[in-house]
Design a protein around this motif. Structure first.
Motif, PDB file in Angstrom:
ATOM      1  N   PHE A  81      -2.397  41.797 -17.745  1.00  0.00           N
ATOM      2  CA  PHE A  81      -1.636  41.662 -16.498  1.00  0.00           C
ATOM      3  C   PHE A  81      -2.244  42.537 -15.401  1.00  0.00           C
ATOM      4  O   PHE A  81      -2.349  42.132 -14.249  1.00  0.00           O
ATOM      5  CB  PHE A  81      -0.161  42.012 -16.707  1.00  0.00           C
ATOM      6  N   PHE A  82      -2.670  43.748 -15.780  1.00  0.00           N
ATOM      7  CA  PHE A  82      -3.311  44.646 -14.822  1.00  0.00           C
ATOM      8  C   PHE A  82      -4.601  44.018 -14.291  1.00  0.00           C
ATOM      9  O   PHE A  82      -4.883  44.075 -13.085  1.00  0.00           O
ATOM     10  CB  PHE A  82      -3.608  46.000 -15.468  1.00  0.00           C
ATOM     11  N   ALA A  83      -5.410  43.418 -15.174  1.00  0.00           N
ATOM     12  CA  ALA A  83      -6.657  42.781 -14.754  1.00  0.00           C
ATOM     13  C   ALA A  83      -6.375  41.636 -13.787  1.00  0.00           C
ATOM     14  O   ALA A  83      -7.095  41.448 -12.796  1.00  0.00           O
ATOM     15  CB  ALA A  83      -7.427  42.276 -15.969  1.00  0.00           C
ATOM     16  N   SER A  84      -5.320  40.883 -14.056  1.00  0.00           N
ATOM     17  CA  SER A  84      -4.930  39.797 -13.159  1.00  0.00           C
ATOM     18  C   SER A  84      -4.588  40.328 -11.771  1.00  0.00           C
ATOM     19  O   SER A  84      -5.055  39.804 -10.752  1.00  0.00           O
ATOM     20  CB  SER A  84      -3.731  39.046 -13.745  1.00  0.00           C
ATOM     21  N   VAL A  85      -3.784  41.384 -11.737  1.00  0.00           N
ATOM     22  CA  VAL A  85      -3.400  41.983 -10.450  1.00  0.00           C
ATOM     23  C   VAL A  85      -4.626  42.574  -9.756  1.00  0.00           C
ATOM     24  O   VAL A  85      -4.778  42.445  -8.535  1.00  0.00           O
ATOM     25  CB  VAL A  85      -2.294  43.049 -10.653  1.00  0.00           C
ATOM     26  N   LEU A  86      -5.503  43.208 -10.513  1.00  0.00           N
ATOM     27  CA  LEU A  86      -6.711  43.791  -9.935  1.00  0.00           C
ATOM     28  C   LEU A  86      -7.538  42.731  -9.206  1.00  0.00           C
ATOM     29  O   LEU A  86      -8.008  42.962  -8.083  1.00  0.00           O
ATOM     30  CB  LEU A  86      -7.548  44.464 -11.020  1.00  0.00           C
ATOM     31  N   LEU A  87      -7.706  41.576  -9.822  1.00  0.00           N
ATOM     32  CA  LEU A  87      -8.466  40.508  -9.172  1.00  0.00           C
ATOM     33  C   LEU A  87      -7.770  40.024  -7.909  1.00  0.00           C
ATOM     34  O   LEU A  87      -8.416  39.786  -6.883  1.00  0.00           O
ATOM     35  CB  LEU A  87      -8.688  39.350 -10.151  1.00  0.00           C
ATOM     36  N   ILE A  88      -6.446  39.913  -7.953  1.00  0.00           N
ATOM     37  CA  ILE A  88      -5.689  39.489  -6.772  1.00  0.00           C
ATOM     38  C   ILE A  88      -5.796  40.545  -5.665  1.00  0.00           C
ATOM     39  O   ILE A  88      -5.940  40.210  -4.488  1.00  0.00           O
ATOM     40  CB  ILE A  88      -4.208  39.223  -7.152  1.00  0.00           C
ATOM     41  N   VAL A  89      -5.741  41.815  -6.046  1.00  0.00           N
ATOM     42  CA  VAL A  89      -5.887  42.909  -5.076  1.00  0.00           C
ATOM     43  C   VAL A  89      -7.270  42.839  -4.439  1.00  0.00           C
ATOM     44  O   VAL A  89      -7.415  42.989  -3.222  1.00  0.00           O
ATOM     45  CB  VAL A  89      -5.657  44.284  -5.745  1.00  0.00           C
ATOM     46  N   GLN A  90      -8.275  42.614  -5.235  1.00  0.00           N
ATOM     47  CA  GLN A  90      -9.633  42.575  -4.711  1.00  0.00           C
ATOM     48  C   GLN A  90      -9.817  41.420  -3.728  1.00  0.00           C
ATOM     49  O   GLN A  90     -10.620  41.506  -2.803  1.00  0.00           O
ATOM     50  CB  GLN A  90     -10.646  42.481  -5.860  1.00  0.00           C
ATOM     51  N   LEU A  91      -9.045  40.365  -3.885  1.00  0.00           N
ATOM     52  CA  LEU A  91      -9.075  39.241  -2.935  1.00  0.00           C
ATOM     53  C   LEU A  91      -8.238  39.518  -1.687  1.00  0.00           C
ATOM     54  O   LEU A  91      -8.202  38.698  -0.781  1.00  0.00           O
ATOM     55  CB  LEU A  91      -8.560  37.967  -3.603  1.00  0.00           C
ATOM     56  N   ASP A  92      -7.547  40.653  -1.664  1.00  0.00           N
ATOM     57  CA  ASP A  92      -6.625  41.007  -0.571  1.00  0.00           C
ATOM     58  C   ASP A  92      -5.492  39.994  -0.425  1.00  0.00           C
ATOM     59  O   ASP A  92      -5.062  39.667   0.684  1.00  0.00           O
ATOM     60  CB  ASP A  92      -7.369  41.171   0.754  1.00  0.00           C
ATOM     61  N   LEU A  93      -4.985  39.511  -1.548  1.00  0.00           N
ATOM     62  CA  LEU A  93      -3.866  38.577  -1.543  1.00  0.00           C
ATOM     63  C   LEU A  93      -2.533  39.261  -1.814  1.00  0.00           C
ATOM     64  O   LEU A  93      -1.497  38.610  -1.786  1.00  0.00           O
ATOM     65  CB  LEU A  93      -4.094  37.467  -2.570  1.00  0.00           C
ATOM     66  N   LEU A  94      -2.562  40.544  -2.093  1.00  0.00           N
ATOM     67  CA  LEU A  94      -1.350  41.293  -2.373  1.00  0.00           C
ATOM     68  C   LEU A  94      -1.098  42.229  -1.193  1.00  0.00           C
ATOM     69  O   LEU A  94      -1.878  43.143  -0.930  1.00  0.00           O
ATOM     70  CB  LEU A  94      -1.523  42.077  -3.676  1.00  0.00           C
ATOM     71  N   ALA A  95      -0.018  41.975  -0.472  1.00  0.00           N
ATOM     72  CA  ALA A  95       0.247  42.738   0.755  1.00  0.00           C
ATOM     73  C   ALA A  95       0.525  44.214   0.480  1.00  0.00           C
ATOM     74  O   ALA A  95       0.166  45.078   1.282  1.00  0.00           O
ATOM     75  CB  ALA A  95       1.438  42.118   1.497  1.00  0.00           C
ATOM     76  N   ALA A  96       1.125  44.514  -0.660  1.00  0.00           N
ATOM     77  CA  ALA A  96       1.517  45.898  -0.955  1.00  0.00           C
ATOM     78  C   ALA A  96       0.331  46.790  -1.312  1.00  0.00           C
ATOM     79  O   ALA A  96       0.377  47.997  -1.098  1.00  0.00           O
ATOM     80  CB  ALA A  96       2.532  45.916  -2.091  1.00  0.00           C
ATOM     81  N   ILE A  97      -0.732  46.199  -1.858  1.00  0.00           N
ATOM     82  CA  ILE A  97      -1.891  46.979  -2.282  1.00  0.00           C
ATOM     83  C   ILE A  97      -3.140  46.343  -1.680  1.00  0.00           C
ATOM     84  O   ILE A  97      -3.409  45.162  -1.897  1.00  0.00           O
ATOM     85  CB  ILE A  97      -2.024  47.006  -3.820  1.00  0.00           C
ATOM     86  N   LYS A  98      -3.900  47.127  -0.957  1.00  0.00           N
ATOM     87  CA  LYS A  98      -5.127  46.633  -0.332  1.00  0.00           C
ATOM     88  C   LYS A  98      -6.329  46.953  -1.227  1.00  0.00           C
ATOM     89  O   LYS A  98      -6.333  47.941  -1.952  1.00  0.00           O
ATOM     90  CB  LYS A  98      -5.339  47.281   1.045  1.00  0.00           C
ATOM     91  N   SER A  99      -7.342  46.105  -1.150  1.00  0.00           N
ATOM     92  CA  SER A  99      -8.557  46.387  -1.898  1.00  0.00           C
ATOM     93  C   SER A  99      -9.194  47.667  -1.367  1.00  0.00           C
ATOM     94  O   SER A  99      -9.039  48.010  -0.193  1.00  0.00           O
ATOM     95  CB  SER A  99      -9.539  45.217  -1.806  1.00  0.00           C
ATOM     96  N   SER A 100      -9.872  48.368  -2.243  1.00  0.00           N
ATOM     97  CA  SER A 100     -10.448  49.657  -1.872  1.00  0.00           C
ATOM     98  C   SER A 100     -11.687  49.902  -2.719  1.00  0.00           C
ATOM     99  O   SER A 100     -12.072  49.077  -3.546  1.00  0.00           O
ATOM    100  CB  SER A 100      -9.432  50.772  -2.115  1.00  0.00           C
ATOM    101  N   LEU A 101     -12.262  51.061  -2.526  1.00  0.00           N
ATOM    102  CA  LEU A 101     -13.394  51.456  -3.346  1.00  0.00           C
ATOM    103  C   LEU A 101     -12.983  51.557  -4.821  1.00  0.00           C
ATOM    104  O   LEU A 101     -13.746  51.195  -5.717  1.00  0.00           O
ATOM    105  CB  LEU A 101     -13.945  52.795  -2.845  1.00  0.00           C
ATOM    106  N   LEU A 102     -11.752  52.007  -5.063  1.00  0.00           N
ATOM    107  CA  LEU A 102     -11.246  52.098  -6.432  1.00  0.00           C
ATOM    108  C   LEU A 102     -11.162  50.719  -7.079  1.00  0.00           C
ATOM    109  O   LEU A 102     -11.614  50.528  -8.221  1.00  0.00           O
ATOM    110  CB  LEU A 102      -9.875  52.778  -6.466  1.00  0.00           C
ATOM    111  N   SER A 103     -10.601  49.726  -6.372  1.00  0.00           N
ATOM    112  CA  SER A 103     -10.500  48.388  -6.951  1.00  0.00           C
ATOM    113  C   SER A 103     -11.881  47.783  -7.176  1.00  0.00           C
ATOM    114  O   SER A 103     -12.105  47.074  -8.157  1.00  0.00           O
ATOM    115  CB  SER A 103      -9.630  47.474  -6.083  1.00  0.00           C
TER     116      SER A 103
END
Length: 141
Positions: free
Chosen positions: A61-83
């Motif tokens: 589930f974390f990997a799924s969210v990570l990929l969505i974050v990296q696409l900038d599709l999650l408003a609450a969490i923005k992609s970053s150097l960490l992602s």
């Protein structure tokens, strides 16, 4: 097109995560081909417990969210150097899984005739290569 492939892979992680939760709570569908077995035995090499199986589901589930974050599709969490670095780490982990540990899993396994080994060669290891590629692609977005 790459974003669509990343989204599909994110969905694959959700499905795999749900399957692990199902197994953690006693489900048995697919278990016979999901765990490596010794040479001429039906006994699995490892017997994952409930918490371990739930943990793997949580990582999916974390990997799924990570990929969505990296696409900038999650408003609450923005992609970053960490992602980005987590995507690179995920790519490395899944590439290593595809290569295998030499005996039971991966393309270079020695035991190749069990049910798991056949599924691993045909499906699991190629899926790990795919996931690795997607993680590496996602790290460049």
């Amino acid at each position: 097109m790459i974003k669509i492939l990343i989204g599909i892979t994110s969905l694959i992680f959700v499905i795999i995560g749900m399957l692990h939760v199902f197994w953690a709570f006693g489900g048995s569908w697919g278990v016979n081909t999901a765990l490596p077995t010794k040479d001429d035995s039906e006994l699995p090499v490892l017997r994952p417990r409930m918490l371990g199986t739930l943990f793997i589901g949580l990582l999916c589930f974390f990997a799924s969210v990570l990929l969505i974050v990296q696409l900038d599709l999650l408003a609450a969490i923005k992609s970053s150097l960490l992602s980005k670095w987590l995507c690179i780490a995920g790519g490395i982990v899944f590439l290593l899984r595809a290569i295998g540990e030499g005996k039971y899993v991966g393309f270079f396994k020695k035991i190749k005739h069990t049910r798991f080994a056949k599924q691993d060669t045909a499906f699991y290891s190629p899926l790990c290569v795919w996931i690795s590629l997607i993680f590496f692609l996602a790290s460049f977005i």
